[in-house]
Design a protein around this motif. Structure first.
Motif, PDB file in Angstrom:
ATOM      1  N   GLY A 279      43.753  -1.551  62.820  1.00 20.20           N
ATOM      2  CA  GLY A 279      43.825  -0.168  63.291  1.00 20.20           C
ATOM      3  C   GLY A 279      42.908   0.789  62.557  1.00 20.20           C
ATOM      4  N   ASN A 280      41.861   0.243  61.912  1.00 23.43           N
ATOM      5  CA  ASN A 280      40.905   1.086  61.188  1.00 23.43           C
ATOM      6  C   ASN A 280      39.814   1.564  62.152  1.00 23.43           C
ATOM      7  N   PHE A 281      40.110   2.616  62.881  1.00 21.28           N
ATOM      8  CA  PHE A 281      39.144   3.127  63.862  1.00 21.28           C
ATOM      9  C   PHE A 281      37.976   3.850  63.197  1.00 21.28           C
ATOM     10  N   LEU A 282      38.182   4.289  61.962  1.00 22.03           N
ATOM     11  CA  LEU A 282      37.118   5.005  61.258  1.00 22.03           C
ATOM     12  C   LEU A 282      35.890   4.121  61.059  1.00 22.03           C
ATOM     13  N   ALA A 283      36.122   2.843  60.779  1.00 21.70           N
ATOM     14  CA  ALA A 283      35.008   1.931  60.518  1.00 21.70           C
ATOM     15  C   ALA A 283      34.547   1.175  61.758  1.00 21.70           C
ATOM     16  N   ALA A 284      35.186   1.440  62.881  1.00 18.89           N
ATOM     17  CA  ALA A 284      34.854   0.700  64.102  1.00 18.89           C
ATOM     18  C   ALA A 284      33.455   1.063  64.584  1.00 18.89           C
ATOM     19  N   GLU A 285      32.749   0.067  65.116  1.00 17.94           N
ATOM     20  CA  GLU A 285      31.403   0.304  65.641  1.00 17.94           C
ATOM     21  C   GLU A 285      31.421   1.342  66.764  1.00 17.94           C
ATOM     22  N   HIS A 286      32.472   1.323  67.569  1.00 18.99           N
ATOM     23  CA  HIS A 286      32.579   2.275  68.679  1.00 18.99           C
ATOM     24  C   HIS A 286      32.644   3.710  68.160  1.00 18.99           C
ATOM     25  N   THR A 287      33.364   3.920  67.067  1.00 15.96           N
ATOM     26  CA  THR A 287      33.462   5.253  66.465  1.00 15.96           C
ATOM     27  C   THR A 287      32.107   5.710  65.946  1.00 15.96           C
ATOM     28  N   ILE A 288      31.427   4.834  65.247  1.00 17.49           N
ATOM     29  CA  ILE A 288      30.120   5.190  64.684  1.00 17.49           C
ATOM     30  C   ILE A 288      29.113   5.508  65.782  1.00 17.49           C
ATOM     31  N   ALA A 289      29.163   4.753  66.875  1.00 16.36           N
ATOM     32  CA  ALA A 289      28.199   4.928  67.959  1.00 16.36           C
ATOM     33  C   ALA A 289      28.477   6.175  68.796  1.00 16.36           C
ATOM     34  N   ASN A 290      29.739   6.602  68.850  1.00 13.51           N
ATOM     35  CA  ASN A 290      30.096   7.671  69.795  1.00 13.51           C
ATOM     36  C   ASN A 290      30.592   8.959  69.134  1.00 13.51           C
ATOM     37  N   TYR A 291      30.617   9.011  67.812  1.00  8.40           N
ATOM     38  CA  TYR A 291      31.194  10.184  67.140  1.00  8.40           C
ATOM     39  C   TYR A 291      30.504  11.479  67.545  1.00  8.40           C
ATOM     40  N   ARG A 292      29.182  11.485  67.532  1.00  9.44           N
ATOM     41  CA  ARG A 292      28.455  12.725  67.835  1.00  9.44           C
ATOM     42  C   ARG A 292      28.628  13.138  69.296  1.00  9.44           C
ATOM     43  N   LYS A 293      28.804  12.179  70.185  1.00  4.13           N
ATOM     44  CA  LYS A 293      28.991  12.509  71.598  1.00  4.13           C
ATOM     45  C   LYS A 293      30.388  13.065  71.859  1.00  4.13           C
ATOM     46  N   GLU A 294      31.370  12.597  71.093  1.00 10.99           N
ATOM     47  CA  GLU A 294      32.758  12.986  71.340  1.00 10.99           C
ATOM     48  C   GLU A 294      33.160  14.274  70.614  1.00 10.99           C
ATOM     49  N   ALA A 295      32.490  14.611  69.522  1.00 13.37           N
ATOM     50  CA  ALA A 295      32.889  15.763  68.707  1.00 13.37           C
ATOM     51  C   ALA A 295      32.044  16.991  69.049  1.00 13.37           C
ATOM     52  N   TRP A 296      32.651  18.167  68.913  1.00 10.21           N
ATOM     53  CA  TRP A 296      31.912  19.430  69.042  1.00 10.21           C
ATOM     54  C   TRP A 296      31.778  20.019  67.647  1.00 10.21           C
ATOM     55  N   PHE A 297      30.542  20.317  67.249  1.00 12.82           N
ATOM     56  CA  PHE A 297      30.294  20.799  65.896  1.00 12.82           C
ATOM     57  C   PHE A 297      29.933  22.280  65.916  1.00 12.82           C
ATOM     58  N   PRO A 298      30.828  23.163  65.461  1.00  8.32           N
ATOM     59  CA  PRO A 298      30.477  24.584  65.373  1.00  8.32           C
ATOM     60  C   PRO A 298      29.431  24.811  64.293  1.00  8.32           C
ATOM     61  N   ARG A 299      28.580  25.796  64.523  1.00  5.28           N
ATOM     62  CA  ARG A 299      27.543  26.108  63.539  1.00  5.28           C
ATOM     63  C   ARG A 299      28.010  27.173  62.559  1.00  5.28           C
ATOM     64  N   LEU A 300      28.955  28.010  62.974  1.00  4.25           N
ATOM     65  CA  LEU A 300      29.396  29.144  62.156  1.00  4.25           C
ATOM     66  C   LEU A 300      30.823  28.951  61.668  1.00  4.25           C
ATOM     67  N   PHE A 301      31.730  28.645  62.587  1.00  3.31           N
ATOM     68  CA  PHE A 301      33.089  28.294  62.195  1.00  3.31           C
ATOM     69  C   PHE A 301      33.034  26.890  61.601  1.00  3.31           C
ATOM     70  N   SER A 302      33.955  26.584  60.716  1.00  2.00           N
ATOM     71  CA  SER A 302      33.837  25.317  59.996  1.00  2.00           C
ATOM     72  C   SER A 302      35.164  24.588  59.948  1.00  2.00           C
ATOM     73  N   TYR A 303      35.095  23.241  60.072  1.00  2.00           N
ATOM     74  CA  TYR A 303      36.274  22.398  59.912  1.00  2.00           C
ATOM     75  C   TYR A 303      36.394  21.863  58.488  1.00  2.00           C
ATOM     76  N   THR A 307      37.178  27.247  54.254  1.00  2.00           N
ATOM     77  CA  THR A 307      37.078  28.092  55.442  1.00  2.00           C
ATOM     78  C   THR A 307      36.151  29.264  55.143  1.00  2.00           C
ATOM     79  N   PRO A 308      35.083  29.449  55.921  1.00  4.56           N
ATOM     80  CA  PRO A 308      34.161  30.545  55.642  1.00  4.56           C
ATOM     81  C   PRO A 308      34.812  31.898  55.896  1.00  4.56           C
ATOM     82  N   SER A 309      34.431  32.876  55.111  1.00  5.15           N
ATOM     83  CA  SER A 309      34.929  34.233  55.315  1.00  5.15           C
ATOM     84  C   SER A 309      34.172  34.889  56.469  1.00  5.15           C
TER      85      SER A 309
END
Length: 354
Positions: A279-303, A307-309
């Motif tokens: 159940g280690n999805f973090l190291a799965a090849e599918h996760t590595i190949a698709n992370y950028r396509k599945e995630a939305w990365f804010p440029r100003l707000f931060s995860y 937390t930026p002021s």
């Protein structure tokens, strides 16, 4: 230059009025300036000086527009129940091109209109109906549209507030009354106006308040986050606020995007990971190949853990704005278009500036 450099901007139009240019040629001058600094589409203007209308229409033709569309359509009522002389003369000038006549009521609760929501809704609706009747008399061929953009007088300061729960209910009330009594024909015109005079979270709050209010009361639950960069009831534009608003718009658009369904055996892939890889999805090849396509990365707000002021976000917006302007590459409309626009501009200056 900033609009030219931001790839998300598809078209530009008349900027805010500049007091250092004579009013009769100010909009004409703005068109010339934009055409020399950008090759992006120049959209329709909202003509406000009667004498400039024929020249704006001529520029519109040069830019590939129908003249009646290019000279705009907003005719603002001065509450209570008054049509200012300049507006009336502009309506007559526009009638030559059968431009849409958009009668806009702009009541101020507790100032130029009753302090109560019901009273202001009735007054504003009467202004719109009266203006549309007058428009039809002036030009029976013109498409007609009502518009409502209310403000509320803040008795504590005297300032006009355009993004309070009361103004939202007035705008929605006029929209609903026009639907009920006249079959529609009126839109909410003040949805992009907010009262905040500085970029930041106050502006974000006001814009969200209006977006949610209109979604619930006027738009059939359709959500629209509009007015990016607009501050102080439409009297100024902030590049920093524009970038902040676009960040929010990006997140909303990503949230509403329908997830892509893979053609592969999803359940089989999940079962294999659980049974064979613990159940280690973090190291799965599918996760590595698709992370950028599945995630939305804010440029100003931060995860991130920090937390930026608000100030840090605004500083980042300002740095992006300066970087965009510094990277501006000269662009303009073709030389033959500039030549035709300049000929109209010179003709207008000779006729309008004494």
């Amino acid at each position: 230059k900033f609009a030219q450099g931001d790839k998300r901007v598809a078209s530009i139009t008349i900027p805010l009025s500049r007091s250092n240019i004579p009013a009769p040629i100010e909009q004409l001058d703005a068109i010339m300036l934009m055409a020399r600094l950008s090759d992006k589409k120049i959209g329709a203007t909202d003509a406000t000086v009667p004498e400039s209308v024929p020249f704006l229409a001529e520029m519109g033709v040069v830019l590939g527009h129908k003249p009646g569309v290019f000279v705009g359509c907003c005719n603002c009522i001065n509450p209570p129940l008054r049509l200012e002389r300049r507006t009336a003369e502009t309506m007559i000038q526009r009638s030559k091109y059968h431009s849409r006549s958009m009668i806009t009521s702009m009541p101020a609760l507790g100032g130029s209109a009753p302090v109560d929501i019901q009273g202001t809704v009735i007054l504003a609706t009467a202004e719109i109906v009266g203006g549309l009747i007058l428009s039809f008399i002036i030009d029976p061929e013109a498409p007609l549209l009502g518009y409502i953009a209310s403000v509320q007088v803040d008795m504590r300061s005297g300032n006009p507030a355009s993004s309070s729960p009361q103004t939202i209910k007035v705008d929605a009330g006029v929209f609903q009354l026009m639907e009920y009594a006249f079959g529609g024909g009126t839109g909410v015109g003040g949805r992009s106006y907010i009262s905040a005079k500085r970029p930041g979270l106050q502006a974000v709050f006001e814009r969200f308040l209006k977006a949610v209010g209109y979604s619930e009361l006027a738009d059939g639950h359709m959500f629209g986050f509009s007015g990016n960069g607009n501050l102080d009831n439409g009297s100024m534009v902030s590049p920093e606020q524009y970038l902040l608003d676009m960040e929010i718009t990006g997140g909303l658009e990503n949230m509403w995007t329908i997830p892509a369904v893979s053609d592969e055996d999803i359940t089989g892939r999940i079962s294999k990971n659980i049974l064979e890889e613990g159940g280690n999805f973090l190291a799965a090849e599918h996760t590595i190949a698709n992370y950028r396509k599945e995630a939305w990365f804010p440029r100003l707000f931060s995860y991130s853990s920090k937390t930026p002021s608000e100030q840090e976000m605004l500083d980042a917006c300002h740095a992006t704005y300066r970087e965009t302007v510094a990277g501006y590459r000269p662009a303009s409309y073709p030389a033959e278009i500039l030549k035709e626009l300049d000929a109209v501009y010179k003709k207008a200056k000779k006729a309008l500036i004494k």
